[in-house]
Scaffold this active site. Sequence first.
Site, PDB file in Angstrom:
ATOM      1  CB  SER A  96      47.593  49.959  16.057  1.00 49.43           C
ATOM      2  OG  SER A  96      46.229  50.260  16.201  1.00 49.43           O
ATOM      3  CG  ASP A 129      42.975  44.883  20.853  1.00 50.81           C
ATOM      4  OD1 ASP A 129      42.366  45.867  21.310  1.00 50.81           O
ATOM      5  OD2 ASP A 129      43.835  44.978  19.969  1.00 50.81           O
ATOM      6  CG  HIS A 131      45.005  48.315  20.707  1.00 50.56           C
ATOM      7  ND1 HIS A 131      44.596  47.615  19.595  1.00 50.56           N
ATOM      8  CD2 HIS A 131      45.608  49.439  20.230  1.00 50.56           C
ATOM      9  CE1 HIS A 131      44.913  48.284  18.504  1.00 50.56           C
ATOM     10  NE2 HIS A 131      45.534  49.394  18.861  1.00 50.56           N
TER      11      HIS A 131
END
Length: 425
Positions: A207, A345, A376
Amino acid sequence: MNAMLETPELPAVFDGVKLAAVAAVLYVIVRCLNLKSPTAPPDLYFQDSGLSRFLLKSCPLLTKEYIPPLIWGKSGHIQTALYGKMGRVRSPHPYGHRKFITMSDGATSTFDLFEPLAEHCVGDDITMVICPGIANHSEKQYIRTFVDYAQKNGYRCAVLNHLGALPNIELTSPRMFTYGCTWEFGAMVNYIKKTYPLTQLVVVGFSLGGNIVCKYLGETQANQEKVLCCVSVCQGYSALRAQETFMQWDQCRRFYNFLMADNMKKIILSHRQALFGDHVKKPQSLEDTDLSRLYTATSLMQIDDNVMRKFHGYNSLKEYYEEESCMRYLHRIYVPLMLVNAADDPLVHESLLTIPKSLSEKRENVMFVLPLHGGHLGFFEGSVLFPEPLTWMDKLVVEYANAICQWERNKSQCSDTEQVEADLE
């Protein structure tokens, strides 16, 4: 007489209403859980080359179906919620040593070091340098699960703890982690290179961490020395382009924005004395009124504009997002690079995925992997209801790293053979 003839029809009417209600509920469930969505191998974007052909042969997960848990695994929201709430199931507890580094501005950076638990498949000394997601650290369950799996595959792991993220580590300067600051990650990498001069590096970012590691590698060619490859999972590539999508209600993105902002507020306020105290030498642009604005902030953009950008003296939010995003550095990365996102996501808008797609069309060292499901940082696997402890993401990153190590070993052996033949001639 007429009333007596009509009464038998009432149960049939009520049964029809019940049936319609059940059908409506089932329809909502099927739509929300995305049950009609097929399972398929991930979409792959790459240029045909010796490296890409080797990866397709050596990484079965790139060409096999990713099969999430049947009941809920096709919902990106549930995958994301489970990652956010519990991280992983039955997460192990790898044993590591915490290292402390004093930065030039007085900040105390920390990372955790985990030694390998087995010999690597190519027999070399390989270290994974790992950068977690926003406000995360080595104690998060998804990090623990990945580290344990990497250790068992022969990797030493160094995991950065984002500045200010660990609740038991006080800030020693009026600064905490930001979207794209690479200082602490660079300090950790330099420590590993100095302490283990024979080791080679596999760079991994999750991320926000994906943005940091890609920006770090692209900042200077020297940062890519001893780096075998880089893997970025679920990053958004451009904060400037992402900020507009984060204010939209599509895919509940505005709600996720609020939740992440609330978490960031709690972390910043837990360090209010170190950041806003009277004795603190704050950045000139950081004022006491910014603290009051922080209390009322409902989005990450408001927090970034009022607080985060000022840690590094950016004049505007636009400048902060442009300079801190990895998008302008990606084309400077020359080591093998795998970029992974999930099509469902809810945090990364589909428009942002044009960035890795375009890059993979221009660079032979880049492969973009896009599975249909995973949310995610979810990527849970399992048969029906309960997920497995190890995720598709964990397996893919290690499998890719193993393949790159073998690729480099084969190249080295070929070079040695050619050199011997040249000497004989």
